[in-house]
Design an enzyme around this catalytic site. Structure first.
Site, PDB file in Angstrom:
ATOM      1  N   ASP A   1       0.773  -1.250   0.000  1.00  0.00           N
ATOM      2  CA  ASP A   1       0.000   0.000   0.000  1.00  0.00           C
ATOM      3  C   ASP A   1       0.811   1.310   0.000  1.00  0.00           C
ATOM      4  O   ASP A   1       1.752   1.453   0.792  1.00  0.00           O
ATOM      5  CB  ASP A   1      -0.883   0.079   1.249  1.00  0.00           C
ATOM      6  CG  ASP A   1      -1.569  -1.214   1.601  1.00  0.00           C
ATOM      7  OD1 ASP A   1      -1.374  -2.222   0.907  1.00  0.00           O
ATOM      8  OD2 ASP A   1      -2.313  -1.216   2.601  1.00  0.00           O
TER       9      ASP A   1
HETATM   10  C1  FRU Z   1      -3.846  -3.802   2.595  1.00  0.00           C
HETATM   11  C2  FRU Z   1      -3.268  -4.154   3.950  1.00  0.00           C
HETATM   12  C3  FRU Z   1      -3.736  -3.204   5.019  1.00  0.00           C
HETATM   13  C4  FRU Z   1      -2.661  -3.318   6.069  1.00  0.00           C
HETATM   14  C5  FRU Z   1      -1.420  -3.472   5.219  1.00  0.00           C
HETATM   15  C6  FRU Z   1      -0.380  -4.366   5.827  1.00  0.00           C
HETATM   16  O1  FRU Z   1      -3.076  -4.287   1.531  1.00  0.00           O
HETATM   17  O2  FRU Z   1      -3.568  -5.498   4.286  1.00  0.00           O
HETATM   18  O3  FRU Z   1      -5.037  -3.499   5.504  1.00  0.00           O
HETATM   19  O4  FRU Z   1      -2.592  -2.204   6.898  1.00  0.00           O
HETATM   20  O5  FRU Z   1      -1.843  -4.014   3.982  1.00  0.00           O
HETATM   21  O6  FRU Z   1       0.794  -4.371   5.049  1.00  0.00           O
END
Ligand code: FRU
Length: 531
Positions: free
Chosen positions: A22
């Site tokens: 992300d």
């Molecule tokens: C989305 C996610 C979020 C989390 C992050 C962990 O891709 O699963 O919900 O905060 O990635 O890396």
């Protein structure tokens, strides 16, 4: 680790090696854009997550900095997961993120710059009052994460944290007067049955007219709100447009915005965990999304890298008020090199012709097609509600009336491999239905890859007989924008023959009706300074 260059991108953001997911806390501060992102400093699979940090003047060329936030305290010792930035009054940025604590609970923490006069904001401090929000009572401590940018209304700061209660997706709302003490509101901002965990919620205003973006706290008469969630279950994102009441703190989707699985999508392909921010420098709202690999985890490991960030998109409300429009930021155009132009070129049924003179593996193509008549369009069956299934059935080689026509991207010379991005027009009881596809099935001779036939419908008026398509082609990614940004589709593909100088670009038509390329501009794209 030896990093394999094959399929690495030239102008899409990626670090020199290892795993990313992300985009986090994007913001504009003192003339500099900041991108943080989920990063594994130790390998090409998810794990050991820190906030990596890069800065830029144009969101295209980047300077990498040291990770900004990494596990160091009990409240984040098992991971620093996704979150957002808020610019507090006095130009004071603050980050809210999810920390994984020693009991593996998901808690929300703050971090503030150590030195506000450093425009790169290299160093971040975690105040001792962390965590500032913890899961209590009947809340699910392993599904409680990804705080949004906060907005100010009715005498309070407010933010949303994504969660679920059993199978119900939840956007828990919190309020604070001082940004330090946060109290959970009795009602969530919104929730929806049977949608599962809501990851990476995003909530922001859009202007009901024009392309300008709005600062996240703007309210008023000429404002609609967008609520976007990333569904862990399907790995797709959905958004609704609706009305936000700052007193009751409830958000109600419009009746034109389907809520849940069948709702609107920013992108009908590989696009996840996205986040927007208000760019005060250029008065626009920017959307940033992550594209995971569609390769196997074993191959990711042997390549030494996994994941890219997509090109930032300007996002605004369509004049219909029923959907958003998206377009790659104009700064991308600074990477355009050699250009080819084609106009008034007819393509007959079964024909394809090559767009020569550009680096087809790393290119920007913008084309407007003209349809002389819509009479021969195939009949639309109203039971065809699933665009992706329809594209799977009516692929680029299945002859139609109006289309399929479009581009064959990342194509090998004899078409052993190609990723077609195309339209197909149907006749319906009321007007026409336009299907847009980005079909990875023929993208690679490697059969073990995930090769979906991504597709979405395009809500476009064909009165002028025109349909436009822009595709950003970058070795292992094809990011496409139909009808000026009404429908967007991103595919990750891994050709074996159509690589580097051996990649080709074609325009094609497999419909009985002649299609004319009114205008086609294609550019070789230079590489950005990325890592
Ligand atoms: C989305 C996610 C979020 C989390 C992050 C962990 O891709 O699963 O919900 O905060 O990635 O890396």
């Amino acid at each position: 680790v030896e990093v394999k260059q094959l399929h690495r991108t030239g102008f899409h953001f990626q670090p020199p090696m290892h795993w990313i997911n992300d985009p986090n806390g994007p913001m504009y501060y003192k003339g500099v854009y900041h991108l943080f992102y989920q990063y594994n400093p130790k390998g090409a699979v998810w794990g050991n997550i820190v906030w990596a940090h890069s800065v830029s003047k144009d969101m295209i060329n980047w300077k990498p900095l040291d990770p900004a936030i990494y596990p160091s305290k009990p409240f984040d010792i098992n991971g620093c997961w996704s979150g957002s930035a808020t610019i507090l009054p006095g130009e004071k940025p603050i980050i809210l993120y999810t920390g994984i604590d020693p009991q593996n609970r998901q808690v929300q923490n703050q971090a503030v710059p150590a030195n506000y006069s450093d425009p790169y904001l290299r160093e971040w401090v975690k105040p001792d009052n962390n965590p500032i929000i913890v899961p209590v009572g009947g809340m699910n401590a392993s599904a409680f994460r990804d705080p949004t940018t906060a907005w100010w209304s009715n005498g309070h700061w407010k933010l949303v944290v994504g969660s679920r209660r059993k199978h119900r997706g939840m956007a828990y709302l919190y309020r604070s007067r001082d940004f330090v003490h946060w109290v959970k509101a009795q009602h969530p901002l919104h929730s929806s049955a049977n949608t599962g965990m809501w990851e990476c919620p995003d909530f922001y205003p859009v202007s009901s007219s024009g392309k300008s973006g709005l600062e996240t706290s703007v309210l008023g008469q000429n404002v609609k709100h967008v609520l976007k969630v990333s569904l862990d279950l399907t790995r797709y994102e959905y958004y609704t447009l609706g009305t936000y009441d700052p007193r009751s703190d409830r958000y109600v989707p419009d009746n034109t915005s389907a809520d849940g699985w069948s709702g609107l999508r920013y992108d009908y392909g590989n696009f996840y965990a996205s986040k927007t921010f208000f760019d005060a420098g250029k008065n626009r709202r920017i959307l940033w999304g992550w594209a995971n690999e569609s390769d196997t985890p074993n191959n990711d490991t042997s390549k030494g890298w996994a994941g890219i960030q997509l090109i930032p998109r300007t996002v605004w409300l369509d004049t219909s008020g029923k959907q958003l429009l998206q377009w790659p930021i104009k700064e991308l155009e600074t990477l355009r090199g050699e250009k080819v132009h084609i106009s008034n070129q007819q393509i007959k049924q079964g024909d394809h012709f090559e767009v020569k003179g550009i680096t087809a593996a790393q290119a920007d193509v913008d084309v407007t097609f003209r349809l002389s008549s819509l009479d021969t369009a195939e009949q639309f069956d109203p039971s065809w509600v699933d665009a992706q299934a329809l594209c799977g059935q009516k692929g680029s080689t299945v002859q139609g009336g109006i289309g399929p026509f479009g581009l064959l991207t990342l194509a090998s010379e004899n078409l052993e491999e190609y990723t077609p991005v195309f339209f197909r027009v149907f006749k319906a009881s009321e007007g026409h239905v336009v299907l847009m596809c980005s079909d990875a099935r023929s993208s690679s001779l490697r059969r073990e890859l995930y090769r979906p036939s991504f597709a979405g419908f395009v809500n476009v008026n064909l009165a002028d007989g025109k349909l436009s398509l822009r595709s950003l082609i970058d070795h292992s990614v094809v990011e496409s924008f139909g009808a000026q940004g009404k429908t967007c589709i991103t595919s990750r593909v891994y050709p074996t023959l159509a690589v580097f100088q051996d990649a080709h670009l074609y325009a094609f038509n497999n419909g009985s009706e002649i299609v004319t390329i009114e205008n086609l501009n294609a550019w070789s794209m230079k590489s950005g300074q990325i890592s």
